[in-house]
Design a protein around this motif. Sequence first.
Motif, PDB file in Angstrom:
ATOM      1  N   GLU A 430      68.824  20.564  13.954  1.00  0.00           N
ATOM      2  CA  GLU A 430      68.669  20.813  15.390  1.00  0.00           C
ATOM      3  C   GLU A 430      67.790  19.726  16.010  1.00  0.00           C
ATOM      4  O   GLU A 430      66.952  19.135  15.340  1.00  0.00           O
ATOM      5  N   GLU A 431      67.961  19.547  17.310  1.00  0.00           N
ATOM      6  CA  GLU A 431      67.212  18.489  18.008  1.00  0.00           C
ATOM      7  C   GLU A 431      65.703  18.687  17.964  1.00  0.00           C
ATOM      8  O   GLU A 431      64.944  17.734  18.117  1.00  0.00           O
ATOM      9  N   ASP A 432      65.260  19.955  17.750  1.00  0.00           N
ATOM     10  CA  ASP A 432      63.800  20.175  17.765  1.00  0.00           C
ATOM     11  C   ASP A 432      63.100  19.552  16.551  1.00  0.00           C
ATOM     12  O   ASP A 432      61.881  19.524  16.479  1.00  0.00           O
ATOM     13  N   LEU A 433      63.901  19.008  15.619  1.00  0.00           N
ATOM     14  CA  LEU A 433      63.287  18.305  14.472  1.00  0.00           C
ATOM     15  C   LEU A 433      62.851  16.889  14.861  1.00  0.00           C
ATOM     16  O   LEU A 433      62.069  16.256  14.148  1.00  0.00           O
ATOM     17  N   ILE A 434      63.360  16.409  15.998  1.00  0.00           N
ATOM     18  CA  ILE A 434      63.045  15.029  16.398  1.00  0.00           C
ATOM     19  C   ILE A 434      61.534  14.886  16.593  1.00  0.00           C
ATOM     20  O   ILE A 434      60.903  15.708  17.261  1.00  0.00           O
ATOM     21  N   GLY A 435      60.979  13.862  15.976  1.00  0.00           N
ATOM     22  CA  GLY A 435      59.533  13.635  16.081  1.00  0.00           C
ATOM     23  C   GLY A 435      58.757  14.269  14.936  1.00  0.00           C
ATOM     24  O   GLY A 435      57.556  14.052  14.818  1.00  0.00           O
ATOM     25  N   LYS A 436      59.451  15.057  14.098  1.00  0.00           N
ATOM     26  CA  LYS A 436      58.735  15.702  12.982  1.00  0.00           C
ATOM     27  C   LYS A 436      59.021  14.957  11.674  1.00  0.00           C
ATOM     28  O   LYS A 436      60.094  14.382  11.507  1.00  0.00           O
ATOM     29  N   THR A 437      58.052  15.034  10.757  1.00  0.00           N
ATOM     30  CA  THR A 437      58.273  14.468   9.421  1.00  0.00           C
ATOM     31  C   THR A 437      58.596  15.620   8.481  1.00  0.00           C
ATOM     32  O   THR A 437      57.822  16.566   8.375  1.00  0.00           O
ATOM     33  N   ILE A 438      59.786  15.539   7.844  1.00  0.00           N
ATOM     34  CA  ILE A 438      60.214  16.664   6.997  1.00  0.00           C
ATOM     35  C   ILE A 438      60.771  16.166   5.652  1.00  0.00           C
ATOM     36  O   ILE A 438      61.289  15.048   5.563  1.00  0.00           O
TER      37      ILE A 438
END
Length: 455
Positions: A430-438
């Motif tokens: 999902e787009e809400d992962l953008i900017g996160k390190t996973i």
Amino acid sequence: MKIKEQLNYIEQVKNKFTKPHYYYILTMGCQLNENDSEKLCGMLEKMEYQKVENMKEADIIVFNTCCIRENAEEKLFGKLGEAKEFKMKKGTIIAIGGCMMQEPHMVKKITESYPYVDLIFGTHTLHKFPEDLEKVLEKNKIQDVLDIDGEVYEGVPIKRQDKKKALVTIMYGCNNFCSYCIVPYVRGRERSRKQEDILKEIENLAKEGYEEITLLGQNVNSYQGSGEEKYGFSHLLRDVEKIEGIQKINFMSPHPKDFTDDVIEAIADSKKVTRIIHLPLQSGSTEVLKNMNRKYTKEQYLTLVEKMQKRIPGIVFSTDIIVGFPGETEQDFEDTLDVVKKVHFEQVFMFIYSRRKGTMADKMENQVLEEIKHKRFERLKQLVESQIAENNQKYIGTVQNILVEGKSKNNDHMLTGRTDTNKVVILEGEEDLIGKTIPIKIVSEHMWYLKGVKS
Ligand code: 5AD
Ligand code: SF4
């Protein structure tokens, strides 16, 4: 002081408009140019211009040019042809800046063959863009190019392209005069920014939520800070390391001849400095390297790589290679292939030698035939691709920490990020992962990118 004046010009330009105004910018060349364009965007947006992605909608078109190889010129001329149509139809302002405008023969060509260009500015006058634009709006044609080195200006407004990753120029210019390279002629001599200014900029970036920093310069490891005590690139790396919030530090480009032990130690001690080092080789032949004025031999390059591999576990390399430098023999080229085989680069930026007016190599008589250059380029490309395919295998099944950068350019339903070694990774999410390190498990390889799933 000079920047304060520019802020006044920004106000003057701003006050001229009653309706929204739009700009289009095209950036050619390297990350230093990208960082300059971020400053141009910053100044334009302070003047209340809004960015558009299509030339046709713009009131001002800005080309930030590169001149490192000949194909950049062809690209600019093509774009200028397109821009002319809008100039004729609705009086769009056309501005050209960047490295190519530091070449007198190019400025002459533009003024003679493309008289509809309104503003020509150089790399040393970038910060004066608001003043120059104000004059253009008064219906003047402006040529603002300095052939002496510009000062280092702090405080130029900046509009960054990304929200997590930032480019930070630490020094301008180059003193090396590699014989093929135009950069020292168009960017002038080395000038380093003060360490306080650089660190303040990065601290502010961290406060704004930036996590990844790329330190930029033509020759970052000859960075010289100010003050009584010696403050070099290793000191800067150690100080950036301490800035809370910054998770990853890249730098571009170091010169192998200046890669001193203190820099290797600073990388080894760091938890943040990337484990992929860009180490431009240019050629694997000692004879060609001598003619290129690179000041290292094939053996010295390989020894440096080995030393770093021993001291920094897991380190990998990317590089730049020029094929077909004047006088390059079959044996010289074989030496380049040999280094590629030995180092197993993670990524290779390959270039066909391009003659640049004013450089030493352009005057050399033993230029290599185009046909031979192209054949060698293809051979190098094949070797590099086979190594990359082989290399990619080592990622399959591993879990990598990926900073999700955005949507994939080629597939809107996929997201994209990079491994610590700068490999592009495509994943579903999902787009809400953008900017996160996973954590991402790599499931397949596709030459230029890897595919992964949430682990
Ligand atoms: N021809 C081809 N490649 C060049 N580069 C610099 N000058 C030239 C030239 N005249 C390459 C070098 C450098 C990279 C940025 O561009 O490999 O590292
Ligand atoms: Fe050009 Fe050499 Fe300077 Fe790099 S180090 S910018 S290749 S002259």
